[in-house]
Design an enzyme around this catalytic site. Sequence first.
Site, short mmCIF file in Angstrom:
data_model
loop_
_atom_site.label_atom_id
_atom_site.label_comp_id
_atom_site.label_asym_id
_atom_site.label_seq_id
_atom_site.Cartn_x
_atom_site.Cartn_y
_atom_site.Cartn_z
CB SER A 239 -0.95 -0.01 1.19
OG SER A 239 -0.26 -0.17 2.41
N GLY A 241 -0.49 4.68 0.33
CA GLY A 241 -1.27 5.85 0.70
C GLY A 241 -2.16 6.34 -0.42
N GLY A 244 -2.31 4.72 -3.84
CA GLY A 244 -2.95 3.43 -4.08
C GLY A 244 -2.11 2.27 -3.60
N GLY A 270 -5.89 0.48 5.60
CA GLY A 270 -5.11 -0.71 5.26
C GLY A 270 -5.84 -1.99 5.58
CG ASP A 271 -6.97 -2.51 9.48
OD1 ASP A 271 -5.79 -2.90 9.36
OD2 ASP A 271 -7.33 -1.75 10.39
#
Length: 327
Positions: A239, A241, A244, A270-271
């Site tokens: 990831s 931020g 993307g 992120g989860d």
Amino acid sequence: MTNPTQPSSHTPPATGRVVTLTMNPALDMTVQADGWRQNAVNTAQAMQTDAGGKGVNVASFLADWGLPVTATGLLGADNAQPFEALFAAKGIQDAFVRVAGQTRVGVKIVDHSKQETTDLNLRGLRATPEALAALEAKLDALAQDHDLFVLAGSLPPNVPPDFYAALVAKLRGAGKWVALDTSGEALKAALNASTLPNLIKPNNHELSEALGRELSRPSDLLEAAHTLLSRGAELVAISQGEDGALLVTHGETVQARPPRVQVVSTVGAGDAMVSGLVAAHLGDLSLTDAARQATSFSVGNITRLGAHLPPLSELETYAAGVEVKRL
């Protein structure tokens, strides 16, 4: 706690029971304080408290998507009620081991005017040998009738850094599909182990720290991802931020860029991505479609407070705006 919003008219796959493991859950106290300043008295506009922790968040998103999910880990008995309420509201099977004391509180300061979120995280309850033994027995039992395991978040005090690494080897040895989303020494130990998870989801900074070298260029990230794939991983999702995510498998690489939206809070983004990738795996989606779905989950999450998916129609709108480029 924000009321969960179930996506409508979505039919989940018929098979695939998921376990999420949260070793260090937290009660997330989110404070909206637009324009707040350090070292000053600030006025906040709103506050809410949600049961959280990375694995708890993943379970919440997957339940919203309609998947059968079991949440386990170590949970402080003295303030378990918000977690129990979340699990009951979303139909999540509660398999947490209760331990003496209170689950930690994480403070999230959200500044809508700057679209920034500041996190203050405490270390968490110390895990006793008795609690870890009870958790190991719980995981062994869950492995009898669950197919996928998501290991997410930091490790509490008194848990060795190689805890996840050992668990990955055990679960994959039993034929389970394993996703890992952690950082620091726990991620470093897991990436240096002989058996890697099926899915690894660090951000670029976490991956650089774990591998002990700066991954500043796209080519550096790709090289690192292919090294992990050559050692047994199946999907490396990095990831990045607002830029993307980079998703890499043995035969394909894609870059997914999200549409521009009004950011309410980045907590849980992120989860949400991990959840989208797990759901995509169960749905047997292509890498392009998996990238689009995972990014739409993440975008949907940052437009609201708490780990909840928006309605399906909104998710579809976000998914249509995701730019997926094959590299």
